[in-house]
Design a protein around this motif. Structure first.
Motif, PDB file in Angstrom:
ATOM      1  N   ASP A 169      42.728  34.275  40.219  1.00 23.55           N
ATOM      2  CA  ASP A 169      41.968  33.754  39.082  1.00 23.55           C
ATOM      3  C   ASP A 169      42.549  34.257  37.765  1.00 23.55           C
ATOM      4  O   ASP A 169      42.629  33.515  36.782  1.00 23.55           O
ATOM      5  N   ILE A 170      42.933  35.557  37.768  1.00 25.93           N
ATOM      6  CA  ILE A 170      43.515  36.126  36.555  1.00 25.93           C
ATOM      7  C   ILE A 170      44.820  35.424  36.199  1.00 25.93           C
ATOM      8  O   ILE A 170      45.077  35.103  35.025  1.00 25.93           O
ATOM      9  N   ASN A 171      45.636  35.169  37.217  1.00 25.37           N
ATOM     10  CA  ASN A 171      46.912  34.498  36.957  1.00 25.37           C
ATOM     11  C   ASN A 171      46.708  33.099  36.375  1.00 25.37           C
ATOM     12  O   ASN A 171      47.478  32.649  35.526  1.00 25.37           O
ATOM     13  N   ARG A 172      45.649  32.425  36.828  1.00 29.80           N
ATOM     14  CA  ARG A 172      45.376  31.098  36.278  1.00 29.80           C
ATOM     15  C   ARG A 172      44.916  31.171  34.820  1.00 29.80           C
ATOM     16  O   ARG A 172      45.110  30.249  34.048  1.00 29.80           O
ATOM     17  N   MET A 173      44.285  32.316  34.451  1.00 27.44           N
ATOM     18  CA  MET A 173      43.795  32.492  33.095  1.00 27.44           C
ATOM     19  C   MET A 173      44.834  33.111  32.176  1.00 27.44           C
ATOM     20  O   MET A 173      44.605  33.216  30.963  1.00 27.44           O
ATOM     21  N   ALA A 174      45.980  33.534  32.729  1.00 26.39           N
ATOM     22  CA  ALA A 174      46.975  34.272  31.960  1.00 26.39           C
ATOM     23  C   ALA A 174      47.388  33.581  30.662  1.00 26.39           C
ATOM     24  O   ALA A 174      47.508  34.248  29.611  1.00 26.39           O
ATOM     25  N   PRO A 175      47.605  32.261  30.653  1.00 28.84           N
ATOM     26  CA  PRO A 175      48.022  31.621  29.395  1.00 28.84           C
ATOM     27  C   PRO A 175      46.995  31.739  28.267  1.00 28.84           C
ATOM     28  O   PRO A 175      47.354  31.601  27.091  1.00 28.84           O
ATOM     29  N   GLN A 176      45.732  32.004  28.610  1.00 31.04           N
ATOM     30  CA  GLN A 176      44.688  32.073  27.594  1.00 31.04           C
ATOM     31  C   GLN A 176      44.404  33.501  27.131  1.00 31.04           C
ATOM     32  O   GLN A 176      43.523  33.720  26.300  1.00 31.04           O
ATOM     33  N   LEU A 177      45.097  34.510  27.737  1.00 32.21           N
ATOM     34  CA  LEU A 177      44.839  35.909  27.427  1.00 32.21           C
ATOM     35  C   LEU A 177      46.099  36.566  26.882  1.00 32.21           C
ATOM     36  O   LEU A 177      47.210  36.261  27.326  1.00 32.21           O
ATOM     37  N   ASP A 178      45.904  37.514  25.941  1.00 28.74           N
ATOM     38  CA  ASP A 178      47.057  38.284  25.477  1.00 28.74           C
ATOM     39  C   ASP A 178      47.386  39.358  26.507  1.00 28.74           C
ATOM     40  O   ASP A 178      46.584  39.646  27.412  1.00 28.74           O
ATOM     41  N   ALA A 179      48.532  39.998  26.373  1.00 29.09           N
ATOM     42  CA  ALA A 179      49.012  40.953  27.374  1.00 29.09           C
ATOM     43  C   ALA A 179      48.070  42.131  27.545  1.00 29.09           C
ATOM     44  O   ALA A 179      47.807  42.578  28.674  1.00 29.09           O
ATOM     45  N   GLN A 180      47.530  42.650  26.432  1.00 28.31           N
ATOM     46  CA  GLN A 180      46.636  43.804  26.524  1.00 28.31           C
ATOM     47  C   GLN A 180      45.336  43.441  27.243  1.00 28.31           C
ATOM     48  O   GLN A 180      44.858  44.192  28.100  1.00 28.31           O
ATOM     49  N   HIS A 181      44.779  42.299  26.874  1.00 29.54           N
ATOM     50  CA  HIS A 181      43.546  41.847  27.524  1.00 29.54           C
ATOM     51  C   HIS A 181      43.793  41.598  29.016  1.00 29.54           C
ATOM     52  O   HIS A 181      42.965  41.934  29.868  1.00 29.54           O
ATOM     53  N   LEU A 182      44.937  41.032  29.339  1.00 28.67           N
ATOM     54  CA  LEU A 182      45.288  40.753  30.731  1.00 28.67           C
ATOM     55  C   LEU A 182      45.390  42.048  31.534  1.00 28.67           C
ATOM     56  O   LEU A 182      44.912  42.139  32.673  1.00 28.67           O
ATOM     57  N   PHE A 183      45.962  43.080  30.905  1.00 29.01           N
ATOM     58  CA  PHE A 183      46.096  44.371  31.581  1.00 29.01           C
ATOM     59  C   PHE A 183      44.728  44.980  31.865  1.00 29.01           C
ATOM     60  O   PHE A 183      44.470  45.503  32.959  1.00 29.01           O
ATOM     61  N   ARG A 184      43.816  44.927  30.874  1.00 26.45           N
ATOM     62  CA  ARG A 184      42.480  45.504  31.044  1.00 26.45           C
ATOM     63  C   ARG A 184      41.696  44.781  32.144  1.00 26.45           C
ATOM     64  O   ARG A 184      40.995  45.400  32.950  1.00 26.45           O
ATOM     65  N   VAL A 185      41.812  43.454  32.169  1.00 21.83           N
ATOM     66  CA  VAL A 185      41.088  42.680  33.183  1.00 21.83           C
ATOM     67  C   VAL A 185      41.585  43.023  34.583  1.00 21.83           C
ATOM     68  O   VAL A 185      40.796  43.227  35.515  1.00 21.83           O
ATOM     69  N   ARG A 186      42.891  43.132  34.755  1.00 22.01           N
ATOM     70  CA  ARG A 186      43.449  43.475  36.066  1.00 22.01           C
ATOM     71  C   ARG A 186      43.035  44.878  36.490  1.00 22.01           C
ATOM     72  O   ARG A 186      42.676  45.109  37.657  1.00 22.01           O
ATOM     73  N   ALA A 187      43.050  45.813  35.559  1.00 19.66           N
ATOM     74  CA  ALA A 187      42.665  47.189  35.878  1.00 19.66           C
ATOM     75  C   ALA A 187      41.196  47.277  36.271  1.00 19.66           C
ATOM     76  O   ALA A 187      40.825  47.968  37.228  1.00 19.66           O
ATOM     77  N   GLU A 188      40.341  46.551  35.537  1.00 23.47           N
ATOM     78  CA  GLU A 188      38.910  46.588  35.850  1.00 23.47           C
ATOM     79  C   GLU A 188      38.621  45.940  37.202  1.00 23.47           C
ATOM     80  O   GLU A 188      37.827  46.472  37.992  1.00 23.47           O
ATOM     81  N   LEU A 189      39.268  44.803  37.493  1.00 24.45           N
ATOM     82  CA  LEU A 189      39.053  44.148  38.792  1.00 24.45           C
ATOM     83  C   LEU A 189      39.546  45.035  39.923  1.00 24.45           C
ATOM     84  O   LEU A 189      38.895  45.140  40.974  1.00 24.45           O
ATOM     85  N   ARG A 190      40.673  45.714  39.721  1.00 26.30           N
ATOM     86  CA  ARG A 190      41.207  46.613  40.745  1.00 26.30           C
ATOM     87  C   ARG A 190      40.250  47.789  40.990  1.00 26.30           C
ATOM     88  O   ARG A 190      39.985  48.162  42.126  1.00 26.30           O
ATOM     89  N   SER A 191      39.693  48.336  39.909  1.00 31.19           N
ATOM     90  CA  SER A 191      38.763  49.461  40.024  1.00 31.19           C
ATOM     91  C   SER A 191      37.474  49.039  40.730  1.00 31.19           C
ATOM     92  O   SER A 191      36.979  49.741  41.619  1.00 31.19           O
ATOM     93  N   ARG A 192      36.937  47.886  40.354  1.00 32.97           N
ATOM     94  CA  ARG A 192      35.706  47.402  40.994  1.00 32.97           C
ATOM     95  C   ARG A 192      35.943  47.112  42.484  1.00 32.97           C
ATOM     96  O   ARG A 192      35.088  47.411  43.328  1.00 32.97           O
ATOM     97  N   GLY A 193      37.089  46.508  42.782  1.00 37.45           N
ATOM     98  CA  GLY A 193      37.399  46.216  44.183  1.00 37.45           C
ATOM     99  C   GLY A 193      37.540  47.469  45.008  1.00 37.45           C
ATOM    100  O   GLY A 193      37.097  47.525  46.173  1.00 37.45           O
ATOM    101  N   ARG A 194      38.133  48.528  44.399  1.00 37.84           N
ATOM    102  CA  ARG A 194      38.297  49.783  45.126  1.00 37.84           C
ATOM    103  C   ARG A 194      36.943  50.430  45.421  1.00 37.84           C
ATOM    104  O   ARG A 194      36.694  50.900  46.532  1.00 37.84           O
ATOM    105  N   ARG A 195      36.057  50.439  44.408  1.00 34.05           N
ATOM    106  CA  ARG A 195      34.722  51.021  44.632  1.00 34.05           C
ATOM    107  C   ARG A 195      33.957  50.247  45.693  1.00 34.05           C
ATOM    108  O   ARG A 195      33.248  50.819  46.529  1.00 34.05           O
TER     109      ARG A 195
END
Length: 374
Positions: free
Chosen positions: A120-146
């Protein structure tokens, strides 16, 4: 005078005069509706199947009367697994802080988008800047781990897998039973019960033929009850002597349960459970009789511990919520009949330590409330 260890004081009882024209004390309740149709049918079928027994049927296809108890036991296991899964889901949400989902605001034409995977993030990548994209991936990874860590601690994945396996087994058993020709009214009733439980468990479907099928099931169990062999009528208990006698008998059954439990081994589990459940029934009978409930009303409850518990609670018996729930579950899952007639289905029974804990609490509180009579 106190009873000695060897005393065998029994309830003051007399046989009721038989009135065959009025049926038995174990007849079906007058009102059968959406709330009790399926449990009543299951209890009646359990009794009818058990009374039929095995009369040396020749080799051939398994009859419906043998299929139904196995299917129903599997169905009950699946229902318990579903309840456990829902309980674990609630715990899982609390421990993990929520589903492994990230919500993006001011994104896309809808304004708010839920991101559930890196795809889903990859599909949204064109609409997000690099910093926002990094934060979204990190948050999804953290939530998935918990989420995964909490699920592993709780055994959530194993519970979901068990629920799915039991649902598949119950489905296969039900389909096989549906294509097996019935040989009696009881077997027709069993097939219809299976059909309704599978497709209309809450009895809420309004389109034809479901209301008509529910009516037919009600008619079938009425006819089956009338055609069933009439057992002898129950016993009449007399006043305080009857309460004392029942309470004494309950204590003796509990003592036998405890003695058997001291030398517990797997082969002794079935008689131990049977003794414990009968002791529970006797304690509840003694309490209800002491509170003025008519003996005929108590007899009509048959082995329904859930109904006895509700009446006892209304009359002032205060039990823990888990104990009340367990007594109701003992009736809903027909453990009394499973223990007597299908002891091989141990996996369908509640935990033995829960049975002993329920008996212990019930005996302590009933004896305390009835102490003036003892």
């Amino acid at each position: 005078m106190a009873d000695s260890d060897n005393s065998r004081t029994l309830p003051a009882i007399t046989r009721r005069k038989e009135k065959p024209e009025h049926g038995t004390s174990e007849s079906l309740p007058h009102n059968i509706d959406r709330r009790n149709l399926l449990p009543i049918t299951a209890r009646l079928l359990s009794r009818l199947v058990a009374e039929r027994g095995d009369h040396g049927r020749p080799s051939g296809p398994t009859p419906v009367r043998k299929m139904w108890p196995r299917w129903y036991a599997c169905h009950q296991q699946r229902m318990r697994a579903t309840r456990l899964r829902k309980k674990l889901e609630k715990q899982l949400l609390e421990e993990s802080g929520g589903l492994p989902i990230v919500t993006l605001s001011n994104a896309g034409i809808h304004g708010v988008i839920e991101v559930r995977s890196f795809a889903d993030i990859n599909r949204m990548a064109p609409q997000l800047d690099a910093q926002h994209l990094f934060r979204v991936r990190a948050e999804l990874r953290s939530r998935g781990r918990r989420w995964k860590e909490a699920a592993r601690r709780l055994g959530y994945g194993e519970t979901v897998a068990l629920e799915q396996e039991l649902a598949e087994r119950a489905g296969i058993a039900g389909r096989v039973m549906s294509i097996t020709p019935p040989s009696s009214l009881t077997e027709v009733t069993a097939k219809l019960h299976c059909l309704i439980v599978t497709h209309d468990a809450n009895l809420k479907l309004k389109d034809t033929p479901w209301p008509e099928l529910r009516t037919i099931l009600k008619d079938l169990i009425r006819i089956a009850e009338k055609r069933a062999p009439k057992p002898c009528n129950g016993f009449e208990y007399h006043g305080k002597a009857g309460v004392r006698g029942i309470l004494n008998l309950a204590t003796q059954y509990q003592d036998a349960t405890n003695k058997l439990g001291e030398s517990f081994s797997k082969p002794s589990q079935i008689p131990l459970r049977l003794l414990a459940i009968h002791a529970m029934e006797l304690y509840l009978n003694a309490f209800l009789l002491a509170k003025g409930v008519d003996p005929a009303t108590i007899r009509n409850l048959r082995h329904d511990l859930g109904a006895r518990t509700r009446m006892a609670s209304d009359a002032g018996l205060i039990l823990r919520k888990r104990t009340v729930a367990h007594l109701a579950r003992l009736s809903e899952s027909n453990e009394y009949h499973l223990i007597r007639y299908a002891p091989v289905l141990l996996s369908a029974l509640s935990q033995l330590n829960r049975v002993m804990a329920t008996l212990d609490e019930l005996s302590r509180k009933v004896r305390k409330l009835l102490r003036p009579l003892s």
